[in-house]
Design a protein around this motif. Structure first.
Motif, PDB file in Angstrom:
ATOM      1  N   GLU A 105       0.063  -5.986   8.013  1.00 55.05           N
ATOM      2  CA  GLU A 105      -0.432  -4.634   7.735  1.00 55.05           C
ATOM      3  C   GLU A 105       0.718  -3.722   7.314  1.00 55.05           C
ATOM      4  N   TRP A 106       1.894  -3.892   7.946  1.00 53.27           N
ATOM      5  CA  TRP A 106       3.082  -3.141   7.518  1.00 53.27           C
ATOM      6  C   TRP A 106       3.468  -3.546   6.101  1.00 53.27           C
ATOM      7  N   ALA A 107       3.395  -4.829   5.818  1.00 52.69           N
ATOM      8  CA  ALA A 107       3.719  -5.305   4.464  1.00 52.69           C
ATOM      9  C   ALA A 107       2.768  -4.675   3.447  1.00 52.69           C
ATOM     10  N   GLN A 108       1.481  -4.610   3.784  1.00 55.80           N
ATOM     11  CA  GLN A 108       0.513  -3.991   2.871  1.00 55.80           C
ATOM     12  C   GLN A 108       0.884  -2.539   2.583  1.00 55.80           C
ATOM     13  N   LYS A 109       1.293  -1.830   3.615  1.00 59.69           N
ATOM     14  CA  LYS A 109       1.714  -0.443   3.412  1.00 59.69           C
ATOM     15  C   LYS A 109       2.925  -0.389   2.480  1.00 59.69           C
ATOM     16  N   ALA A 110       3.863  -1.301   2.667  1.00 61.58           N
ATOM     17  CA  ALA A 110       5.056  -1.324   1.806  1.00 61.58           C
ATOM     18  C   ALA A 110       4.679  -1.624   0.359  1.00 61.58           C
ATOM     19  N   TYR A 111       3.775  -2.577   0.153  1.00 62.40           N
ATOM     20  CA  TYR A 111       3.325  -2.873  -1.210  1.00 62.40           C
ATOM     21  C   TYR A 111       2.591  -1.673  -1.806  1.00 62.40           C
ATOM     22  N   ASN A 112       1.754  -1.023  -1.013  1.00 60.71           N
ATOM     23  CA  ASN A 112       1.053   0.163  -1.509  1.00 60.71           C
ATOM     24  C   ASN A 112       2.031   1.285  -1.838  1.00 60.71           C
ATOM     25  N   ASP A 113       3.048   1.468  -0.982  1.00 60.92           N
ATOM     26  CA  ASP A 113       4.064   2.487  -1.255  1.00 60.92           C
ATOM     27  C   ASP A 113       4.776   2.190  -2.578  1.00 60.92           C
ATOM     28  N   ALA A 114       5.098   0.931  -2.809  1.00 64.98           N
ATOM     29  CA  ALA A 114       5.749   0.553  -4.074  1.00 64.98           C
ATOM     30  C   ALA A 114       4.818   0.836  -5.247  1.00 64.98           C
ATOM     31  N   LEU A 115       3.534   0.518  -5.071  1.00 63.16           N
ATOM     32  CA  LEU A 115       2.577   0.731  -6.162  1.00 63.16           C
ATOM     33  C   LEU A 115       2.246   2.202  -6.376  1.00 63.16           C
ATOM     34  N   ASP A 116       2.589   3.059  -5.413  1.00 64.05           N
ATOM     35  CA  ASP A 116       2.447   4.500  -5.625  1.00 64.05           C
ATOM     36  C   ASP A 116       3.322   4.963  -6.788  1.00 64.05           C
ATOM     37  N   HIS A 117       4.340   4.160  -7.134  1.00 64.33           N
ATOM     38  CA  HIS A 117       5.261   4.481  -8.238  1.00 64.33           C
ATOM     39  C   HIS A 117       4.927   3.676  -9.487  1.00 64.33           C
ATOM     40  N   LYS A 118       3.727   3.165  -9.542  1.00 58.17           N
ATOM     41  CA  LYS A 118       3.281   2.286 -10.626  1.00 58.17           C
ATOM     42  C   LYS A 118       3.583   2.872 -12.014  1.00 58.17           C
ATOM     43  N   ALA A 119       3.357   4.163 -12.178  1.00 57.77           N
ATOM     44  CA  ALA A 119       3.558   4.799 -13.481  1.00 57.77           C
ATOM     45  C   ALA A 119       5.024   4.796 -13.899  1.00 57.77           C
ATOM     46  N   GLU A 120       5.924   4.745 -12.922  1.00 61.89           N
ATOM     47  CA  GLU A 120       7.360   4.773 -13.207  1.00 61.89           C
ATOM     48  C   GLU A 120       7.957   3.377 -13.363  1.00 61.89           C
ATOM     49  N   LEU A 121       7.210   2.348 -12.978  1.00 62.35           N
ATOM     50  CA  LEU A 121       7.745   0.985 -12.965  1.00 62.35           C
ATOM     51  C   LEU A 121       7.351   0.222 -14.214  1.00 62.35           C
ATOM     52  N   PRO A 122       8.228  -0.664 -14.662  1.00 62.78           N
ATOM     53  CA  PRO A 122       7.868  -1.524 -15.792  1.00 62.78           C
ATOM     54  C   PRO A 122       6.690  -2.430 -15.419  1.00 62.78           C
ATOM     55  N   GLN A 123       5.906  -2.802 -16.404  1.00 60.78           N
ATOM     56  CA  GLN A 123       4.706  -3.594 -16.158  1.00 60.78           C
ATOM     57  C   GLN A 123       5.005  -4.913 -15.446  1.00 60.78           C
ATOM     58  N   ASN A 124       6.102  -5.589 -15.802  1.00 64.56           N
ATOM     59  CA  ASN A 124       6.416  -6.863 -15.145  1.00 64.56           C
ATOM     60  C   ASN A 124       6.700  -6.674 -13.655  1.00 64.56           C
ATOM     61  N   VAL A 125       7.275  -5.535 -13.282  1.00 65.42           N
ATOM     62  CA  VAL A 125       7.553  -5.240 -11.875  1.00 65.42           C
ATOM     63  C   VAL A 125       6.240  -4.961 -11.141  1.00 65.42           C
ATOM     64  N   VAL A 126       5.360  -4.202 -11.768  1.00 66.13           N
ATOM     65  CA  VAL A 126       4.047  -3.933 -11.175  1.00 66.13           C
ATOM     66  C   VAL A 126       3.308  -5.248 -10.934  1.00 66.13           C
ATOM     67  N   GLN A 127       3.387  -6.159 -11.886  1.00 65.32           N
ATOM     68  CA  GLN A 127       2.710  -7.454 -11.736  1.00 65.32           C
ATOM     69  C   GLN A 127       3.281  -8.255 -10.560  1.00 65.32           C
ATOM     70  N   ILE A 128       4.587  -8.237 -10.384  1.00 60.42           N
ATOM     71  CA  ILE A 128       5.227  -8.927  -9.259  1.00 60.42           C
ATOM     72  C   ILE A 128       4.727  -8.336  -7.941  1.00 60.42           C
ATOM     73  N   VAL A 129       4.746  -7.017  -7.855  1.00 60.41           N
ATOM     74  CA  VAL A 129       4.336  -6.341  -6.625  1.00 60.41           C
ATOM     75  C   VAL A 129       2.859  -6.624  -6.327  1.00 60.41           C
ATOM     76  N   GLU A 130       2.018  -6.533  -7.339  1.00 61.41           N
ATOM     77  CA  GLU A 130       0.585  -6.776  -7.137  1.00 61.41           C
ATOM     78  C   GLU A 130       0.311  -8.222  -6.734  1.00 61.41           C
ATOM     79  N   LYS A 131       1.014  -9.170  -7.334  1.00 64.30           N
ATOM     80  CA  LYS A 131       0.834 -10.589  -6.994  1.00 64.30           C
ATOM     81  C   LYS A 131       1.225 -10.839  -5.543  1.00 64.30           C
ATOM     82  N   GLN A 132       2.351 -10.287  -5.128  1.00 62.06           N
ATOM     83  CA  GLN A 132       2.801 -10.471  -3.744  1.00 62.06           C
ATOM     84  C   GLN A 132       1.859  -9.771  -2.767  1.00 62.06           C
TER      85      GLN A 132
END
Length: 151
Positions: A105-132
Protein backbone atom coordinates in the motif's frame (compact mmCIF):
# COMPACT_ATOMS: atom_id res chain seq x y z
CA UNK A 1 13.34 26.24 -11.61
CA UNK A 2 14.14 22.61 -12.33
CA UNK A 3 14.48 21.41 -15.87
CA UNK A 4 12.58 18.29 -16.94
CA UNK A 5 15.62 16.01 -16.60
CA UNK A 6 16.22 17.13 -13.01
CA UNK A 7 12.53 16.71 -12.18
CA UNK A 8 12.52 13.24 -13.72
CA UNK A 9 15.61 12.25 -11.72
CA UNK A 10 14.09 13.60 -8.47
CA UNK A 11 10.82 11.74 -8.99
CA UNK A 12 12.58 8.48 -9.86
CA UNK A 13 15.08 8.72 -7.00
CA UNK A 14 12.26 9.18 -4.52
CA UNK A 15 10.29 6.31 -6.04
CA UNK A 16 13.32 4.04 -5.96
CA UNK A 17 13.67 4.51 -2.20
CA UNK A 18 10.25 2.85 -1.87
CA UNK A 19 11.25 0.09 -4.29
CA UNK A 20 14.34 -0.48 -2.14
CA UNK A 21 12.05 -0.63 0.92
CA UNK A 22 10.10 -3.30 -0.93
CA UNK A 23 13.28 -5.33 -1.47
CA UNK A 24 14.22 -5.14 2.21
CA UNK A 25 10.67 -5.91 3.33
CA UNK A 26 10.41 -9.06 1.24
CA UNK A 27 13.90 -10.20 2.26
CA UNK A 28 12.73 -9.93 5.85
CA UNK A 29 9.45 -11.72 5.10
CA UNK A 30 11.30 -14.58 3.38
CA UNK A 31 13.52 -14.91 6.44
CA UNK A 32 10.72 -15.00 9.04
CA UNK A 33 7.97 -16.94 7.29
CA UNK A 34 7.56 -20.57 8.20
CA UNK A 35 5.63 -21.42 5.03
CA UNK A 36 7.89 -22.68 2.21
CA UNK A 37 5.47 -21.53 -0.52
CA UNK A 38 5.31 -18.04 0.99
CA UNK A 39 9.10 -17.97 1.32
CA UNK A 40 9.45 -18.81 -2.37
CA UNK A 41 6.95 -16.10 -3.33
CA UNK A 42 8.71 -13.49 -1.20
CA UNK A 43 12.04 -14.40 -2.81
CA UNK A 44 10.39 -13.96 -6.23
CA UNK A 45 9.22 -10.52 -5.09
CA UNK A 46 12.77 -9.63 -3.98
CA UNK A 47 13.94 -10.53 -7.50
CA UNK A 48 11.10 -8.58 -9.12
CA UNK A 49 11.81 -5.54 -6.95
CA UNK A 50 15.53 -5.73 -7.70
CA UNK A 51 14.71 -5.65 -11.42
CA UNK A 52 12.43 -2.67 -10.81
CA UNK A 53 15.18 -0.86 -8.92
CA UNK A 54 17.71 -1.61 -11.65
CA UNK A 55 15.28 -0.34 -14.29
CA UNK A 56 14.68 2.88 -12.36
CA UNK A 57 18.41 3.38 -11.67
CA UNK A 58 19.23 2.84 -15.34
CA UNK A 59 16.63 5.44 -16.26
CA UNK A 60 17.97 7.84 -13.61
CA UNK A 61 21.47 7.46 -15.09
CA UNK A 62 20.16 8.08 -18.60
CA UNK A 63 18.85 11.45 -17.38
CA UNK A 64 22.17 12.37 -15.78
CA UNK A 65 21.29 11.48 -12.19
CA UNK A 66 22.94 9.31 -9.56
CA UNK A 67 21.41 5.88 -8.93
CA UNK A 68 19.44 5.52 -5.70
CA UNK A 69 20.37 2.69 -3.35
CA UNK A 70 18.89 3.87 -0.07
CA UNK A 71 15.54 3.20 1.57
CA UNK A 72 13.10 5.57 3.24
CA UNK A 73 13.34 6.50 6.90
CA UNK A 74 9.71 5.43 7.32
CA UNK A 75 10.55 2.00 5.89
CA UNK A 76 13.52 1.58 8.23
CA UNK A 77 11.36 2.46 11.22
CA UNK A 78 8.61 0.10 10.09
CA UNK A 79 11.05 -2.82 9.63
CA UNK A 80 12.53 -2.10 13.07
CA UNK A 81 9.07 -2.12 14.62
CA UNK A 82 8.25 -5.42 12.88
CA UNK A 83 11.45 -6.95 14.29
CA UNK A 84 10.48 -5.89 17.81
CA UNK A 85 6.91 -7.09 17.33
CA UNK A 86 7.98 -10.50 16.03
CA UNK A 87 10.48 -10.88 18.88
CA UNK A 88 7.71 -10.27 21.40
CA UNK A 89 4.75 -12.02 19.74
CA UNK A 90 6.38 -14.37 17.24
CA UNK A 91 6.05 -14.21 13.49
CA UNK A 92 2.73 -15.74 12.62
CA UNK A 93 1.93 -15.97 8.91
CA UNK A 94 -0.98 -13.57 9.12
CA UNK A 95 1.09 -10.77 10.66
CA UNK A 96 3.86 -11.28 8.07
CA UNK A 97 1.32 -11.06 5.25
CA UNK A 98 -0.38 -8.01 6.82
CA UNK A 99 3.00 -6.26 7.01
CA UNK A 100 3.59 -7.03 3.34
CA UNK A 101 0.15 -5.69 2.42
CA UNK A 102 0.93 -2.44 4.26
CA UNK A 103 4.25 -2.26 2.40
CA UNK A 104 2.51 -2.69 -0.95
CA UNK A 105 0.00 0.00 0.00
CA UNK A 106 2.95 2.33 0.69
CA UNK A 107 4.40 1.36 -2.67
CA UNK A 108 1.09 2.21 -4.35
CA UNK A 109 1.18 5.64 -2.76
CA UNK A 110 4.75 6.13 -4.01
CA UNK A 111 3.76 5.11 -7.55
CA UNK A 112 0.75 7.43 -7.41
CA UNK A 113 2.95 10.27 -6.13
CA UNK A 114 5.32 9.70 -9.06
CA UNK A 115 2.39 9.66 -11.49
CA UNK A 116 1.16 12.96 -10.05
CA UNK A 117 4.05 14.39 -12.13
CA UNK A 118 2.96 12.54 -15.26
CA UNK A 119 2.72 15.74 -17.32
CA UNK A 120 6.34 16.60 -16.49
CA UNK A 121 7.77 13.13 -17.15
CA UNK A 122 8.81 11.64 -20.47
CA UNK A 123 6.41 9.02 -21.81
CA UNK A 124 8.89 6.15 -21.41
CA UNK A 125 9.27 7.01 -17.71
CA UNK A 126 5.50 7.13 -17.23
CA UNK A 127 5.26 3.70 -18.86
CA UNK A 128 7.90 2.27 -16.48
CA UNK A 129 6.12 3.69 -13.45
CA UNK A 130 2.70 2.48 -14.61
CA UNK A 131 4.01 -1.02 -15.39
CA UNK A 132 5.61 -1.33 -11.96
CA UNK A 133 2.49 0.04 -10.28
CA UNK A 134 0.37 -2.64 -11.98
CA UNK A 135 2.74 -5.34 -10.75
CA UNK A 136 2.48 -3.92 -7.22
CA UNK A 137 -1.33 -3.95 -7.46
CA UNK A 138 -1.26 -7.59 -8.53
CA UNK A 139 1.06 -8.40 -5.62
CA UNK A 140 -1.24 -6.66 -3.17
CA UNK A 141 -4.18 -8.68 -4.46
CA UNK A 142 -2.28 -11.95 -4.17
CA UNK A 143 -1.19 -11.06 -0.63
CA UNK A 144 -4.82 -10.41 0.31
CA UNK A 145 -5.75 -13.84 -1.06
CA UNK A 146 -2.89 -15.40 0.91
CA UNK A 147 -4.13 -13.70 4.07
CA UNK A 148 -7.63 -15.09 3.55
CA UNK A 149 -6.22 -18.60 3.22
CA UNK A 150 -4.35 -18.39 6.56
CA UNK A 151 -7.30 -16.93 8.52
Amino acid sequence: MQNNNERTVDVLQELNQFVNDRIEGYKHAAKVTKDPAHQSYYKDLVNQSTKFSNEINSTISSFGGSPQGSTTAKGKIFRGWMDVKSAVTGSDEESVIESNIRGEEWAQKAYNDALDHKAELPQNVVQIVEKQKQASLATCERLRQMKESVD
